[in-house]
Structure formats: structure tokens, C-alpha cells
Design a protein around this motif. Structure first.
Motif, short mmCIF file in Angstrom:
data_model
loop_
_atom_site.label_atom_id
_atom_site.label_comp_id
_atom_site.label_asym_id
_atom_site.label_seq_id
_atom_site.Cartn_x
_atom_site.Cartn_y
_atom_site.Cartn_z
N VAL A 83 -6.63 -0.04 3.50
CA VAL A 83 -6.22 -0.12 4.91
C VAL A 83 -5.33 -1.34 5.13
O VAL A 83 -4.23 -1.24 5.69
N VAL A 84 -5.80 -2.51 4.70
CA VAL A 84 -5.08 -3.75 5.00
C VAL A 84 -3.73 -3.81 4.29
O VAL A 84 -2.70 -4.13 4.90
N SER A 85 -3.71 -3.51 2.99
CA SER A 85 -2.46 -3.65 2.24
C SER A 85 -1.41 -2.65 2.71
O SER A 85 -0.23 -3.01 2.89
N THR A 86 -1.82 -1.42 2.94
CA THR A 86 -0.85 -0.41 3.38
C THR A 86 -0.41 -0.67 4.81
O THR A 86 0.76 -0.50 5.16
N ALA A 87 -1.34 -1.09 5.66
CA ALA A 87 -0.97 -1.44 7.04
C ALA A 87 0.04 -2.58 7.05
O ALA A 87 1.02 -2.56 7.82
N GLY A 88 -0.18 -3.57 6.18
CA GLY A 88 0.77 -4.68 6.11
C GLY A 88 2.15 -4.21 5.72
O GLY A 88 3.16 -4.66 6.28
N ILE A 89 2.21 -3.27 4.78
CA ILE A 89 3.51 -2.76 4.33
C ILE A 89 4.22 -1.99 5.45
O ILE A 89 5.38 -2.27 5.79
N VAL A 90 3.51 -1.00 6.03
CA VAL A 90 4.19 -0.14 7.01
C VAL A 90 4.51 -0.88 8.30
O VAL A 90 5.55 -0.62 8.93
N VAL A 91 3.64 -1.79 8.71
CA VAL A 91 3.92 -2.55 9.93
C VAL A 91 5.10 -3.50 9.68
O VAL A 91 5.96 -3.70 10.57
N GLY B 230 8.72 -3.38 11.61
CA GLY B 230 9.38 -4.49 12.28
C GLY B 230 10.87 -4.55 12.00
O GLY B 230 11.64 -5.13 12.78
N ALA B 231 11.28 -3.95 10.88
CA ALA B 231 12.69 -3.99 10.50
C ALA B 231 13.45 -2.73 10.87
O ALA B 231 14.65 -2.78 11.15
N THR B 232 12.76 -1.58 10.87
CA THR B 232 13.45 -0.32 11.13
C THR B 232 12.50 0.69 11.74
O THR B 232 11.29 0.64 11.49
N GLY B 233 13.05 1.61 12.50
CA GLY B 233 12.24 2.67 13.08
C GLY B 233 12.36 3.96 12.31
O GLY B 233 11.86 5.00 12.76
N GLY C 278 6.30 -9.80 11.63
CA GLY C 278 7.24 -10.87 11.92
C GLY C 278 8.31 -11.00 10.86
O GLY C 278 9.51 -11.17 11.18
N ALA C 279 7.91 -10.88 9.60
CA ALA C 279 8.88 -10.97 8.52
C ALA C 279 9.86 -9.80 8.58
O ALA C 279 11.07 -9.97 8.41
N GLY C 280 9.33 -8.60 8.85
CA GLY C 280 10.21 -7.44 8.95
C GLY C 280 11.17 -7.55 10.12
O GLY C 280 12.34 -7.18 10.01
N ALA C 281 10.67 -8.04 11.26
CA ALA C 281 11.52 -8.18 12.42
C ALA C 281 12.65 -9.19 12.17
O ALA C 281 13.80 -8.97 12.57
N ALA D 97 18.33 -9.93 11.07
CA ALA D 97 19.39 -10.55 10.25
C ALA D 97 20.26 -9.51 9.58
O ALA D 97 21.25 -9.86 8.93
N GLY D 98 19.85 -8.25 9.69
CA GLY D 98 20.64 -7.18 9.09
C GLY D 98 20.52 -7.12 7.59
O GLY D 98 21.42 -6.61 6.91
N VAL D 99 19.43 -7.64 7.04
CA VAL D 99 19.23 -7.63 5.58
C VAL D 99 18.83 -6.24 5.12
O VAL D 99 17.96 -5.62 5.73
#
Length: 236
Positions: A32-40, A44-47, A226-229, A234-236
Motif C-alpha cells: 500500500v505505502v510504496s505503491t501509493a507513494g509512486i502513484v501519488v 503530482g507531475a501529470t494527470g 511534492g517532489a512530483g509537483a 519544472a517541466g522535467v
């Protein structure tokens, strides 16, 4: 007399089954935690639903395979140790049977039997199956039920996958405007249940375990989002 270093008992019977169940819950919690961290974080970076599905599925497969491989190695090592202990016990029974009988008597006395009754029980157990008697009383091992590394690997794979499916489905199925909220709420609910169960199975206070588990998951999602956002901005 044998070296006492190999006399440390292993969990067996009901205690072992509870440990397996608790390990399965914790494995699902990791999923739950690791996958949630990835998808969230990706959210944050893309929809993009495709990007979310790809990232989540990759995390699920990588995590479940890693868990399975790690459990296989760990349990294989445990099984090898159990086999080595049984082989040593068999050798000692063959070479020093009287010393082993005295040792078994002493172990039974430590369990609360009188010296006379412990001796009688040790003799009867030895006559019936000396190796089994020493394996169960001295080592805490059932010679006919050694832990299977394949079963452990499969259980870890299944537990992690079951946990990882929750955030994966929660992030890709709902509408874009709701997916983040649904994912966070479903993950926190799952972590609350996992924290409750781990506390109950370990006879620990429930509330601190639940709070810690939910706080850890919330922190992981906040950091990755936050990191994804930031990367998305930054458009990375």
C-alpha cells in the motif's frame, strides 16, 4: 553435551501461524505505502492515466518480486539452519546418546517436571523418536514441517500485490478530479486497518500503532506528491 548456541527455540505451532499472518499484513502494508507513494508522486507531475497506470503497475511488479525474492532467500537460510541443527542433533544422538538423554531430562525439568518424572518422560520420548523429541523440546522444530521458502515467497508476493492493488486502482479508476482524494483516503483507511491488526496480533496498544502507520503513509504520499509537483512544474 551439545553447544548451547543452537538451542535457541524457533517459533512453531500457533505462534508461527500468527507470525505468518502478521507478516502477510505487514507485506500488504508495504505494498500500500510504496505503491501509493509512486502513484501519488506521478499524480503530482501529470494527470495522464496511462502514466499513472504504468508507474503503479511497474511499482507493483518490482515490489512484489523484490519481496518474494527477499523472503525466499531469508526462509531458505532459516531452513538450511534448521536442517543443519537437525543433522547435528542426529549425529550427537548417535555418538553420545547418554549425554543427550541427560540433556533432554534437564530441558524437561526446566519446563516444570520433577527430576524423576522428567527422566521417565525423556526415556519414553527417546524410545519413541529421539530425534523428534530433541527437535521439538530442544530446538522448537518440527522435523516434518520445515518452513518452505517457496510458500513464503508466494505469500509475500501475494500480500504485497494485494496491498499495492488498492492505491493503483484508486488512482486510475476514478475521474481525474477525484482520484487523488480517493487514493489518499483509501490508503489511510487501509493503513489504519493494517496498524490495528499488527498491534492486535502483537498484543500492543492499538491507537499508537494506527497513528504511526497512518502518519508514515501520509508523510510518504506528501513527500512524493511534492517532489512530483516540483518536477512537473519544472517541466522535467
Amino acid at each position: 553435551m551439545t553447544d548451547s548456541s543452537h538451542h535457541e527455540p524457533h517459533h512453531s505451532g500457533l505462534g508461527a501461524r500468527l507470525n505468518w499472518l502478521r507478516a502477510a499484513v505487514l507485506g500488504a502494508n508495504d505494498g500500500v505505502v510504496s505503491t501509493a507513494g509512486i502513484v501519488v508522486g506521478v499524480a503530482g507531475a501529470t494527470g495522464s492515466r496511462t502514466a499513472l497506470l504504468t508507474a503503479g503497475l511497474s511499482g507493483l511488479l518490482a515490489g512484489s518480486m523484490s519481496m518474494a525474492a527477499g523472503e525466499y532467500v531469508s526462509v531458505s537460510t532459516q531452513r538450511d539452519s534448521e536442517k543443519a541443527a537437525l543433522a547435528q542433533e542426529k549425529r550427537e544422538l548417535r555418538e553420545t546418546p547418554e549425554a543427550e538423554l541427560d540433556e533432554l531430562t534437564g530441558l524437561l525439568e526446566e519446563k516444570g517436571l520433577s527430576a524423576e518424572l522428567a527422566r521417565e518422560a525423556a526415556e519414553q520420548l527417546t524410545e519413541r523418536d529421539a530425534l523428534r523429541a530433541h527437535a521439538e523440546v530442544e530446538l522448537g522444530i518440527d522435523p516434518d514441517d520445515l518452513t518452505s521458502p517457496w510458500h513464503a515467497a508466494g505469500a509475500s508476493f501475494a500480500a504485497f500485490t494485494a496491498g499495492a492493488l488498492l492505491p493503483l486502482l484508486a488512482i486510475v479508476l476514478p475521474p481525474a478530479s477525484l482520484r487523488l482524494y480517493i487514493t489518499v483516503l483509501s490508503v489511510l483507511a487501509a493503513l489504519a486497518v493494517a496498524g490495528w491488526w499488527s498491534a492486535r496480533s502483537g498484543a500492543a496498544p492499538v491507537r499508537p500503532a494506527v497513528v504511526r502507520n497512518m502518519a508514515g503513509g501520509a508523510l510518504a504520499m506528501a513527500v512524493t506528491y511534492g517532489a512530483g509537483a516540483l518536477l512537473g512544474a519544472a517541466g522535467v
